[in-house]
Write a protein that holds these residues in place. Sequence first.
Motif, PDB file in Angstrom:
ATOM      1  N   UNK A 178       4.440  10.694  -3.234  1.00  0.00           N
ATOM      2  CA  UNK A 178       5.728  10.411  -3.864  1.00  0.00           C
ATOM      3  C   UNK A 178       5.879   8.926  -4.168  1.00  0.00           C
ATOM      4  N   UNK A 179       5.438   8.079  -3.245  1.00  0.00           N
ATOM      5  CA  UNK A 179       5.515   6.635  -3.464  1.00  0.00           C
ATOM      6  C   UNK A 179       4.640   6.233  -4.652  1.00  0.00           C
ATOM      7  N   UNK A 180       3.438   6.800  -4.716  1.00  0.00           N
ATOM      8  CA  UNK A 180       2.517   6.465  -5.798  1.00  0.00           C
ATOM      9  C   UNK A 180       3.063   6.936  -7.150  1.00  0.00           C
ATOM     10  N   UNK A 181       3.636   8.135  -7.178  1.00  0.00           N
ATOM     11  CA  UNK A 181       4.185   8.671  -8.424  1.00  0.00           C
ATOM     12  C   UNK A 181       5.394   7.856  -8.872  1.00  0.00           C
ATOM     13  N   UNK A 182       6.227   7.434  -7.917  1.00  0.00           N
ATOM     14  CA  UNK A 182       7.387   6.600  -8.282  1.00  0.00           C
ATOM     15  C   UNK A 182       6.929   5.285  -8.901  1.00  0.00           C
ATOM     16  N   UNK A 183       5.858   4.724  -8.379  1.00  0.00           N
ATOM     17  CA  UNK A 183       5.331   3.489  -8.963  1.00  0.00           C
ATOM     18  C   UNK A 183       4.864   3.731 -10.403  1.00  0.00           C
ATOM     19  N   UNK A 184       4.137   4.827 -10.610  1.00  0.00           N
ATOM     20  CA  UNK A 184       3.682   5.159 -11.954  1.00  0.00           C
ATOM     21  C   UNK A 184       4.868   5.313 -12.897  1.00  0.00           C
ATOM     22  N   UNK A 185       5.885   6.051 -12.481  1.00  0.00           N
ATOM     23  CA  UNK A 185       7.058   6.265 -13.327  1.00  0.00           C
ATOM     24  C   UNK A 185       7.799   4.954 -13.608  1.00  0.00           C
ATOM     25  N   UNK A 186       7.741   4.025 -12.689  1.00  0.00           N
ATOM     26  CA  UNK A 186       8.459   2.759 -12.879  1.00  0.00           C
ATOM     27  C   UNK A 186       7.902   1.961 -14.039  1.00  0.00           C
ATOM     28  N   UNK A 187       6.688   2.254 -14.450  1.00  0.00           N
ATOM     29  CA  UNK A 187       6.076   1.509 -15.539  1.00  0.00           C
ATOM     30  C   UNK A 187       6.723   1.811 -16.881  1.00  0.00           C
ATOM     31  N   UNK A 188       7.482   2.875 -16.996  1.00  0.00           N
ATOM     32  CA  UNK A 188       8.127   3.234 -18.254  1.00  0.00           C
ATOM     33  C   UNK A 188       9.070   2.145 -18.740  1.00  0.00           C
ATOM     34  N   UNK A 189       9.669   1.410 -17.801  1.00  0.00           N
ATOM     35  CA  UNK A 189      10.689   0.425 -18.173  1.00  0.00           C
ATOM     36  C   UNK A 189      10.135  -0.693 -19.058  1.00  0.00           C
ATOM     37  N   UNK A 190       8.804  -0.870 -19.068  1.00  0.00           N
ATOM     38  CA  UNK A 190       8.218  -1.927 -19.887  1.00  0.00           C
ATOM     39  C   UNK A 190       8.101  -1.520 -21.349  1.00  0.00           C
ATOM     40  N   UNK A 191       8.310  -0.238 -21.648  1.00  0.00           N
ATOM     41  CA  UNK A 191       8.192   0.220 -23.030  1.00  0.00           C
ATOM     42  C   UNK A 191       6.738   0.325 -23.447  1.00  0.00           C
ATOM     43  N   UNK A 192       6.518   0.479 -24.745  1.00  0.00           N
ATOM     44  CA  UNK A 192       5.169   0.678 -25.253  1.00  0.00           C
ATOM     45  C   UNK A 192       4.927  -0.186 -26.486  1.00  0.00           C
ATOM     46  N   UNK A 193       3.788  -0.852 -26.515  1.00  0.00           N
ATOM     47  CA  UNK A 193       3.383  -1.631 -27.687  1.00  0.00           C
ATOM     48  C   UNK A 193       2.088  -1.048 -28.230  1.00  0.00           C
TER      49      UNK A 193
ATOM     50  N   UNK B  65       0.841  -1.202   0.000  1.00  0.00           N
ATOM     51  CA  UNK B  65       0.000   0.000   0.000  1.00  0.00           C
ATOM     52  C   UNK B  65       0.874   1.249   0.000  1.00  0.00           C
ATOM     53  N   UNK B  66       0.533   2.188  -0.863  1.00  0.00           N
ATOM     54  CA  UNK B  66       1.251   3.453  -0.880  1.00  0.00           C
ATOM     55  C   UNK B  66       0.739   4.340   0.245  1.00  0.00           C
ATOM     56  N   UNK B  67       1.655   5.038   0.886  1.00  0.00           N
ATOM     57  CA  UNK B  67       1.288   5.928   1.977  1.00  0.00           C
ATOM     58  C   UNK B  67       1.442   7.394   1.600  1.00  0.00           C
ATOM     59  N   UNK B  68       2.281   7.673   0.620  1.00  0.00           N
ATOM     60  CA  UNK B  68       2.508   9.057   0.210  1.00  0.00           C
ATOM     61  C   UNK B  68       2.350   9.214  -1.298  1.00  0.00           C
TER      62      UNK B  68
END
Length: 205
Positions: free
Chosen positions: A6-21, A1-4
């Motif tokens: 910043x934690x939630x935004x970091x998770x969203x940004x982490x999705x970039x590593x999968x690229x785009x199809x 569970x995200x508490x802040x």
Amino acid sequence: MFKTGDEAVRWIHSRKKFGSRPGLIRVNELLKLCGHPEKNSIGIHIAGTNGKGSTVTYLRCLLEMQKLAVGTFTSPYIESFYERISINGKAISAEEFVQLANEFRPLVDSMDEDTRYQGITEFEILTAMAFSYFQKHADIAIFEAGIGGKWDSTNVFIPILTAITTIGLDHTDILGETEEEIALQKAGIIKKTYLLLQETFRKMQ
């Protein structure tokens, strides 16, 4: 569970590593998992190369004058990441974004376990989050397409109004090498909306 936030935004940004199809299969699956909020929203869709942001702002201001709560989904942001999901020019709060992220994280995790849907990107997740948020808090929402239109993750609803701004050479590696090819991609957001528009105005009278 995200508490802040910043934690939630970091998770969203982490999705970039999968690229785009290319394709809408992932965002449509996520919208199905969260109850299809895009089917319960009145929306406007904007695509184009230049002028999308200003067009969104003009429309928002006009609709606000009618005492409506107007959601806007835009990119990129100017000062705060939360601006991407806003109502009447006010960004979603960090607390509300944390709540949304905590609702969507399990859905994304379940999709990553299925080879058909794994690798959903940041923009696709944000699109679904925006629909979910606006369904609860906005009378009408304006969605700005990210890249192109036909295969952009925002192209998952039937808008009451579609607008395409100035067309130029952008994202040629994805959309095509000529203005004609790019215009064809952006025109992919055009749908048969006349009857829906009539019905919407009837309900608002």
